[in-house]
Design a protein around this motif. Structure first.
Motif, PDB file in Angstrom:
ATOM      1  N   LEU A 232      -1.145  12.647  17.143  1.00 55.37           N
ATOM      2  CA  LEU A 232      -1.801  13.098  18.364  1.00 55.37           C
ATOM      3  C   LEU A 232      -1.519  14.576  18.609  1.00 55.37           C
ATOM      4  N   ILE A 233      -0.254  14.981  18.504  1.00 58.84           N
ATOM      5  CA  ILE A 233       0.141  16.353  18.776  1.00 58.84           C
ATOM      6  C   ILE A 233      -0.553  17.326  17.820  1.00 58.84           C
ATOM      7  N   ALA A 234      -0.761  16.877  16.579  1.00 61.32           N
ATOM      8  CA  ALA A 234      -1.381  17.757  15.583  1.00 61.32           C
ATOM      9  C   ALA A 234      -2.771  18.210  16.006  1.00 61.32           C
ATOM     10  N   ARG A 235      -3.455  17.394  16.795  1.00 72.81           N
ATOM     11  CA  ARG A 235      -4.802  17.776  17.242  1.00 72.81           C
ATOM     12  C   ARG A 235      -4.766  19.000  18.167  1.00 72.81           C
ATOM     13  N   TYR A 236      -3.633  19.197  18.827  1.00 72.57           N
ATOM     14  CA  TYR A 236      -3.530  20.269  19.819  1.00 72.57           C
ATOM     15  C   TYR A 236      -2.548  21.359  19.359  1.00 72.57           C
ATOM     16  N   GLY A 237      -2.317  21.450  18.061  1.00 70.48           N
ATOM     17  CA  GLY A 237      -1.304  22.359  17.545  1.00 70.48           C
ATOM     18  C   GLY A 237      -1.486  23.800  17.975  1.00 70.48           C
ATOM     19  N   SER A 238      -2.729  24.256  18.085  1.00 71.12           N
ATOM     20  CA  SER A 238      -2.971  25.664  18.437  1.00 71.12           C
ATOM     21  C   SER A 238      -2.595  25.975  19.880  1.00 71.12           C
ATOM     22  N   LEU A 239      -2.432  24.942  20.721  1.00 72.71           N
ATOM     23  CA  LEU A 239      -2.111  25.150  22.132  1.00 72.71           C
ATOM     24  C   LEU A 239      -0.607  25.184  22.393  1.00 72.71           C
ATOM     25  N   ILE A 240       0.185  24.670  21.428  1.00 74.61           N
ATOM     26  CA  ILE A 240       1.611  24.452  21.676  1.00 74.61           C
ATOM     27  C   ILE A 240       2.413  25.717  21.370  1.00 74.61           C
ATOM     28  N   GLU A 241       3.196  26.129  22.360  1.00 68.45           N
ATOM     29  CA  GLU A 241       4.059  27.302  22.196  1.00 68.45           C
ATOM     30  C   GLU A 241       5.438  26.910  21.678  1.00 68.45           C
ATOM     31  N   ARG A 242       5.995  25.822  22.212  1.00 69.48           N
ATOM     32  CA  ARG A 242       7.284  25.314  21.767  1.00 69.48           C
ATOM     33  C   ARG A 242       7.274  23.792  21.838  1.00 69.48           C
ATOM     34  N   MET A 243       8.069  23.184  20.944  1.00 71.05           N
ATOM     35  CA  MET A 243       8.183  21.727  20.974  1.00 71.05           C
ATOM     36  C   MET A 243       9.516  21.312  20.384  1.00 71.05           C
ATOM     37  N   SER A 244      10.142  20.303  20.976  1.00 70.11           N
ATOM     38  CA  SER A 244      11.349  19.712  20.410  1.00 70.11           C
ATOM     39  C   SER A 244      11.222  18.198  20.470  1.00 70.11           C
ATOM     40  N   LEU A 245      11.812  17.535  19.495  1.00 71.29           N
ATOM     41  CA  LEU A 245      11.790  16.074  19.432  1.00 71.29           C
ATOM     42  C   LEU A 245      13.168  15.646  18.949  1.00 71.29           C
ATOM     43  N   GLU A 246      13.964  15.070  19.858  1.00 73.59           N
ATOM     44  CA  GLU A 246      15.355  14.767  19.548  1.00 73.59           C
ATOM     45  C   GLU A 246      15.657  13.307  19.835  1.00 73.59           C
ATOM     46  N   GLU A 247      16.669  12.802  19.139  1.00 72.94           N
ATOM     47  CA  GLU A 247      17.107  11.441  19.400  1.00 72.94           C
ATOM     48  C   GLU A 247      17.604  11.323  20.831  1.00 72.94           C
ATOM     49  N   ALA A 248      17.181  10.295  21.531  1.00 76.01           N
ATOM     50  CA  ALA A 248      17.671  10.056  22.886  1.00 76.01           C
ATOM     51  C   ALA A 248      19.072   9.491  22.817  1.00 76.01           C
TER      52      ALA A 248
ATOM     53  N   MET B 170       0.821  -1.205   0.000  1.00 70.80           N
ATOM     54  CA  MET B 170       0.000   0.000   0.000  1.00 70.80           C
ATOM     55  C   MET B 170       0.855   1.255   0.000  1.00 70.80           C
ATOM     56  N   LEU B 171       0.371   2.265  -0.717  1.00 70.71           N
ATOM     57  CA  LEU B 171       0.889   3.621  -0.660  1.00 70.71           C
ATOM     58  C   LEU B 171      -0.275   4.511  -0.255  1.00 70.71           C
ATOM     59  N   ILE B 172      -0.182   5.123   0.912  1.00 71.23           N
ATOM     60  CA  ILE B 172      -1.297   5.911   1.446  1.00 71.23           C
ATOM     61  C   ILE B 172      -0.834   7.330   1.708  1.00 71.23           C
ATOM     62  N   ALA B 173      -1.386   8.287   0.980  1.00 70.12           N
ATOM     63  CA  ALA B 173      -1.143   9.697   1.273  1.00 70.12           C
ATOM     64  C   ALA B 173      -2.291  10.189   2.150  1.00 70.12           C
ATOM     65  N   SER B 174      -1.962  10.709   3.319  1.00 76.07           N
ATOM     66  CA  SER B 174      -3.013  11.130   4.236  1.00 76.07           C
ATOM     67  C   SER B 174      -2.494  12.217   5.161  1.00 76.07           C
ATOM     68  N   HIS B 175      -3.360  13.200   5.432  1.00 76.56           N
ATOM     69  CA  HIS B 175      -3.055  14.212   6.434  1.00 76.56           C
ATOM     70  C   HIS B 175      -3.549  13.785   7.815  1.00 76.56           C
ATOM     71  N   ARG B 176      -4.276  12.694   7.875  1.00 74.79           N
ATOM     72  CA  ARG B 176      -4.775  12.190   9.156  1.00 74.79           C
ATOM     73  C   ARG B 176      -3.756  11.195   9.696  1.00 74.79           C
ATOM     74  N   LEU B 177      -2.688  11.723  10.283  1.00 73.35           N
ATOM     75  CA  LEU B 177      -1.561  10.901  10.681  1.00 73.35           C
ATOM     76  C   LEU B 177      -1.951   9.798  11.658  1.00 73.35           C
ATOM     77  N   GLU B 178      -2.799  10.161  12.605  1.00 69.10           N
ATOM     78  CA  GLU B 178      -3.136   9.193  13.645  1.00 69.10           C
ATOM     79  C   GLU B 178      -3.934   8.015  13.108  1.00 69.10           C
ATOM     80  N   GLU B 179      -4.620   8.182  11.980  1.00 70.43           N
ATOM     81  CA  GLU B 179      -5.458   7.112  11.454  1.00 70.43           C
ATOM     82  C   GLU B 179      -4.645   5.984  10.833  1.00 70.43           C
ATOM     83  N   VAL B 180      -3.622   6.326  10.074  1.00 70.01           N
ATOM     84  CA  VAL B 180      -2.908   5.306   9.308  1.00 70.01           C
ATOM     85  C   VAL B 180      -1.653   4.800  10.001  1.00 70.01           C
ATOM     86  N   ALA B 181      -1.311   5.378  11.154  1.00 70.51           N
ATOM     87  CA  ALA B 181      -0.055   5.012  11.818  1.00 70.51           C
ATOM     88  C   ALA B 181       0.032   3.527  12.110  1.00 70.51           C
ATOM     89  N   GLY B 182      -1.069   2.922  12.529  1.00 68.15           N
ATOM     90  CA  GLY B 182      -1.046   1.509  12.868  1.00 68.15           C
ATOM     91  C   GLY B 182      -1.006   0.575  11.683  1.00 68.15           C
TER      92      GLY B 182
END
Length: 287
Positions: free
Chosen positions: A266-282, A179-191
């Protein structure tokens, strides 16, 4: 299964696909992401032979500018925008049955699960259906036929929430198809997917093998700061094992690398609430 080598497509001298190189193996389920204009739909159209292009697209070792009918017969496609077909729905279903090998019993069952009665719409011209009805018919035809590769371009955009949930279940049941799925609904197709590919300006900028990361036990560290406290957001992050500071504004926690796609959905649902965010390799790996 599919080898794409330096695929280039220009519109009025602008390269929408810019020497894109990619391989898709049998069994791959790929989420294709990227902003509008990144080249997702153009890539699909080139794979389907709708557009001429530079570069090579090979199916099972054969390559050429035009797709072979035998290769195209193995691909099911649901476009982002339904075509303006004037034929009655019943005629479309008959064409799918005789021309593409769709199973009428399977199509009836799929349509019923999606919430559409084929008998009710059979005599109506396809172009007169509502947007949701059109999408359900196209999904019914695509999933009702045998296919080695299924291409979906924003397939759930016009579906109601109940139908979207059923659609995802139907995809999960098609274990034999790539399958090749283009979607803006990230949470739907993740699984559903084992790879996440991001396009930007017609090139691959991310190709993340989700299962490899899952086996490796890799984690990322996320830090999120809100503009104001928000209890539902705090509860959602608590489910991921995040810690919150006393103010309820700053959250830190680990994100399994294999779950990054679902987490960002998940985060995209709350985008308007987020002031700053970082996501880094542990720095460490969890074994």
């Amino acid at each position: 299964m599919i080898t794409i080598d330096r695929l280039t497509k220009r519109f009025e001298k602008r390269a929408v696909l810019d020497e894109l190189t990619l391989s898709i193996a049998a069994g791959d389920r790929i989420a294709l992401i990227g902003s509008n204009g990144a080249g997702k739909t153009t890539l699909f159209r080139c794979l389907l032979g709708h557009y001429g292009h530079e570069g090579r697209v090979g199916f099972d070792g054969t390559a050429g500018r035009r797709r072979e009918p035998q290769a195209l017969s193995r691909i099911a496609f649901v476009p982002q925008l339904p075509p303006p077909l004037r034929m009655p729905v019943g005629e479309l279903l008959t064409f799918a049955e005789k021309g593409a090998g769709a199973d009428p019993v399977a199509m009836r069952a799929i349509a019923g699960r999606l919430g559409i009665d084929l008998d009710e719409v059979r005599k109506r011209p396809f172009f007169r259906l509502s947007g949701g009805q059109k999408q359900k018919i196209l999904v019914t035809v695509a999933l009702g036929r045998p296919a080695d590769l299924m291409i979906f371009d924003e397939p759930s955009a016009n579906l109601d929430p109940a139908a979207r949930a059923v659609f995802i279940d139907l995809l999960a049941e098609r274990r034999e198809a790539s399958m090749l799925i283009a979607s803006h609904r990230l949470e739907e197709v993740a699984g559903l997917v084992n790879r996440v590919i991001e396009l930007d300006r017609g090139r691959v900028v991310l190709d993340d093998a989700v299962l490899d990361r899952l086996r490796a036990g890799e984690f990322r560290r996320a830090e999120i700061t809100l503009a104001a406290p928000h209890a539902p957001f705090a509860l959602a992050l608590a489910g991921w094992g995040f810690d919150a500071d006393p103010s309820g504004l700053r959250f830190t926690g680990p994100v399994p690398a294999a779950e990054t796609f679902r987490f960002l959905g998940l985060i995209a649902r709350y985008g308007s609430l987020i002031e700053r965010m970082s996501l880094e390799e542990a720095p460490e790996r969890v074994m």
